[in-house]
Motif scaffolding. Structure first.
Motif, mmCIF file in Angstrom:
data_model
loop_
_atom_site.group_PDB
_atom_site.id
_atom_site.type_symbol
_atom_site.label_atom_id
_atom_site.label_comp_id
_atom_site.label_asym_id
_atom_site.label_seq_id
_atom_site.Cartn_x
_atom_site.Cartn_y
_atom_site.Cartn_z
ATOM 1 N N LEU A 1 0.826 -1.207 0.000
ATOM 2 C CA LEU A 1 0.000 0.000 0.000
ATOM 3 C C LEU A 1 0.864 1.262 0.000
ATOM 4 C CD1 LEU A 1 -2.996 0.999 0.266
ATOM 5 C CD2 LEU A 1 -2.623 1.041 2.737
ATOM 6 N N ILE A 2 1.900 1.239 0.808
ATOM 7 C CA ILE A 2 2.793 2.400 0.926
ATOM 8 C C ILE A 2 3.522 2.697 -0.377
ATOM 9 C CG2 ILE A 2 4.923 3.186 2.062
ATOM 10 C CD1 ILE A 2 3.938 1.826 4.612
ATOM 11 N N GLU A 3 3.770 1.663 -1.176
ATOM 12 C CA GLU A 3 4.581 1.817 -2.384
ATOM 13 C C GLU A 3 3.806 2.299 -3.608
ATOM 14 O OE1 GLU A 3 7.874 1.505 -2.407
ATOM 15 O OE2 GLU A 3 7.775 1.075 -0.254
ATOM 16 N N ILE A 4 2.485 2.418 -3.511
ATOM 17 C CA ILE A 4 1.674 2.816 -4.666
ATOM 18 C C ILE A 4 1.985 4.249 -5.086
ATOM 19 C CG2 ILE A 4 -0.679 3.227 -5.500
ATOM 20 C CD1 ILE A 4 -1.582 0.940 -3.637
ATOM 21 N N GLU A 5 2.263 4.438 -6.392
ATOM 22 C CA GLU A 5 2.677 5.753 -6.892
ATOM 23 C C GLU A 5 1.744 6.324 -7.956
ATOM 24 O OE1 GLU A 5 5.442 7.544 -6.046
ATOM 25 O OE2 GLU A 5 6.226 6.115 -4.570
ATOM 26 N N ASP A 6 0.848 5.486 -8.522
ATOM 27 C CA ASP A 6 -0.034 5.983 -9.576
ATOM 28 C C ASP A 6 -1.374 5.258 -9.508
ATOM 29 O OD1 ASP A 6 0.002 3.600 -11.692
ATOM 30 O OD2 ASP A 6 2.063 3.899 -11.008
ATOM 31 N N GLU A 7 -2.393 5.820 -10.170
ATOM 32 C CA GLU A 7 -3.756 5.303 -10.074
ATOM 33 C C GLU A 7 -3.893 3.880 -10.604
ATOM 34 O OE1 GLU A 7 -7.125 7.598 -11.277
ATOM 35 O OE2 GLU A 7 -6.276 9.477 -10.525
ATOM 36 N N GLU A 8 -3.203 3.573 -11.700
ATOM 37 C CA GLU A 8 -3.335 2.242 -12.299
ATOM 38 C C GLU A 8 -2.779 1.170 -11.363
ATOM 39 O OE1 GLU A 8 -4.849 -0.394 -14.735
ATOM 40 O OE2 GLU A 8 -5.108 1.766 -14.984
ATOM 41 N N THR A 9 -1.630 1.470 -10.738
ATOM 42 C CA THR A 9 -1.058 0.539 -9.762
ATOM 43 C C THR A 9 -1.998 0.380 -8.578
ATOM 44 O OG1 THR A 9 1.173 1.209 -10.398
ATOM 45 C CG2 THR A 9 0.953 0.041 -8.312
ATOM 46 N N GLY A 10 -2.596 1.509 -8.169
ATOM 47 C CA GLY A 10 -3.543 1.470 -7.062
ATOM 48 C C GLY A 10 -4.753 0.618 -7.377
ATOM 49 N N LYS A 11 -5.290 0.781 -8.585
ATOM 50 C CA LYS A 11 -6.448 -0.015 -8.993
ATOM 51 C C LYS A 11 -6.089 -1.503 -9.004
ATOM 52 C CE LYS A 11 -9.591 -0.911 -12.837
ATOM 53 N NZ LYS A 11 -9.898 -0.628 -14.254
ATOM 54 N N THR A 12 -4.919 -1.829 -9.537
ATOM 55 C CA THR A 12 -4.474 -3.219 -9.586
ATOM 56 C C THR A 12 -4.333 -3.796 -8.180
ATOM 57 O OG1 THR A 12 -3.303 -2.829 -11.670
ATOM 58 C CG2 THR A 12 -2.646 -4.764 -10.382
ATOM 59 N N PHE A 13 -3.756 -3.000 -7.281
ATOM 60 C CA PHE A 13 -3.580 -3.432 -5.893
ATOM 61 C C PHE A 13 -4.925 -3.766 -5.253
ATOM 62 C CE2 PHE A 13 -3.703 -2.162 -1.400
ATOM 63 C CZ PHE A 13 -2.720 -2.969 -0.859
ATOM 64 N N PHE A 14 -5.871 -2.846 -5.345
ATOM 65 C CA PHE A 14 -7.161 -3.034 -4.677
ATOM 66 C C PHE A 14 -8.048 -4.061 -5.380
ATOM 67 C CE2 PHE A 14 -5.917 1.129 -2.957
ATOM 68 C CZ PHE A 14 -6.077 0.865 -1.600
ATOM 69 N N SER A 15 -7.754 -4.368 -6.634
ATOM 70 C CA SER A 15 -8.541 -5.381 -7.345
ATOM 71 C C SER A 15 -8.220 -6.793 -6.862
ATOM 72 C CB SER A 15 -8.302 -5.281 -8.854
ATOM 73 O OG SER A 15 -6.974 -5.664 -9.187
ATOM 74 N N GLY A 16 -7.157 -6.947 -6.080
ATOM 75 C CA GLY A 16 -6.797 -8.266 -5.571
ATOM 76 C C GLY A 16 -7.919 -8.909 -4.769
ATOM 77 N N PHE A 17 -8.473 -8.152 -3.831
ATOM 78 C CA PHE A 17 -9.578 -8.684 -3.042
ATOM 79 C C PHE A 17 -10.843 -8.817 -3.878
ATOM 80 C CE2 PHE A 17 -6.936 -7.789 0.640
ATOM 81 C CZ PHE A 17 -7.279 -8.826 1.497
ATOM 82 N N ALA A 18 -11.018 -7.931 -4.863
ATOM 83 C CA ALA A 18 -12.163 -8.036 -5.771
ATOM 84 C C ALA A 18 -12.140 -9.380 -6.496
ATOM 85 C CB ALA A 18 -12.152 -6.882 -6.775
ATOM 86 N N ASN A 19 -10.969 -9.770 -6.959
ATOM 87 C CA ASN A 19 -10.844 -11.042 -7.693
ATOM 88 C C ASN A 19 -11.137 -12.243 -6.812
ATOM 89 O OD1 ASN A 19 -10.137 -9.719 -10.075
ATOM 90 N ND2 ASN A 19 -7.956 -9.752 -9.589
ATOM 91 N N VAL A 20 -10.704 -12.187 -5.548
ATOM 92 C CA VAL A 20 -10.971 -13.297 -4.635
ATOM 93 C C VAL A 20 -12.457 -13.376 -4.303
ATOM 94 C CG1 VAL A 20 -10.533 -14.259 -2.339
ATOM 95 C CG2 VAL A 20 -8.647 -13.278 -3.654
ATOM 96 N N ILE A 21 -13.060 -12.233 -3.986
ATOM 97 C CA ILE A 21 -14.488 -12.219 -3.659
ATOM 98 C C ILE A 21 -15.321 -12.711 -4.840
ATOM 99 C CG2 ILE A 21 -16.451 -10.688 -3.175
ATOM 100 C CD1 ILE A 21 -14.508 -9.053 -1.392
ATOM 101 N N ASN A 22 -14.968 -12.280 -6.039
ATOM 102 C CA ASN A 22 -15.710 -12.733 -7.220
ATOM 103 C C ASN A 22 -15.498 -14.220 -7.492
ATOM 104 O OD1 ASN A 22 -17.283 -10.537 -8.137
ATOM 105 N ND2 ASN A 22 -15.450 -9.518 -8.926
#
Length: 252
Positions: free
Chosen positions: A70-91
């Protein structure tokens, strides 16, 4: 033997998926990807009738997303990819044709509450308090929100989302419908999970698949919805507020 892992076991038509991370079972992107893949594969395995989702260790079920990433995120696309991790598991859990039984042995935070909420039947110990801490760092439980709200209702979800510093007791989660039963010990929890899973294996698999579809009706848009939510979080994590907040954690 403190290496992170996702491992699976199949015994008597019961598939068990276990994840572990030495940092309180937090889930970095690599483990989330493996977890989603394993859930999908086990759902397709005709030898498996029921799935148990659990974590390793004795105390914490899941501390949520990896703070170091989380601390290392520098741009929106990386942020979206990071947060999509839990989205993929839940789906993956949502679309899995098998019932998923949650086994929650201890505290769970953030994304971990989302995982527990996405199980079809969740048992826990009396030590399994829950917290949605995202607002504390200037974000919000956007990705896991739909899964948590589906179990706790809007009122319950908003309570823990807004009160981001407080753990809510396992008894509270039981009353709200997240947990189905509470146990005094992990041993008693494991016995109950095993017994219930074996009983489910005696039922008609086709009937259980149809029931799961019925239970999850109204969530068909989650592939798109959770990715939209990941985009919101990916944007907010770059805000000045969140960057400053993360610095204080990093330096503490």
């Amino acid at each position: 033997m403190n290496e992170p892992y996702v491992k699976k076991q199949i015994k008597g038509h019961v598939g068990t998926i276990e994840f572990f991370h030495p940092s309180h079972n937090s889930l970095p992107s690599v483990l989330l990807t493996e977890l989603a893949r394993t859930i999908t594969a086990m759902g397709e395995d005709t030898n498996v009738k029921v799935i148990i989702l659990k974590s390793g260790g004795d105390r914490t079920f899941c501390a949520g997303a990896s703070f170091n990433e989380l601390i290392e995120i520098e741009d929106e696309e990386t942020g979206k990819t990071f947060f999509s991790g839990f989205a993929n598991v839940i789906n993956a859990m949502r679309k899995c044709p098998k019932f998923i039984i949650g086994r929650v042995q201890g505290k769970t935070v953030g994304g971990g509450v989302g995982l527990a909420s996405a199980t079809d039947y969740c048992m826990a110990t009396k030590y399994a308090s829950i917290k949605l801490s995202e607002l504390n760092v200037g974000i919000g439980p956007f990705v896991v929100g739909p899964a948590v709200q589906r179990k706790l209702g809007l009122s319950g979800m908003s309570q823990i989302a807004m009160n981001a510093d407080e753990f809510f007791s396992a008894e509270w989660a039981l009353q709200k419908g997240l947990f189905t039963e509470l146990f005094d010990t992990t041993e008693a929890l494991d016995e109950a999970v095993e017994s219930f899973s074996k009983k489910l294996c005696t039922y008609n698999p086709k009937a259980m698949t149809e029931m799961k579809t019925m239970f999850w009706r109204g969530t068909e848009d989650w592939d798109q919805l959770l990715m939209q939510r990941a985009k919101i979080s990916g944007r907010l994590v770059l805000s000045d507020f969140t960057k400053e907040k993360l610095k204080t954690y990093k330096n503490s």
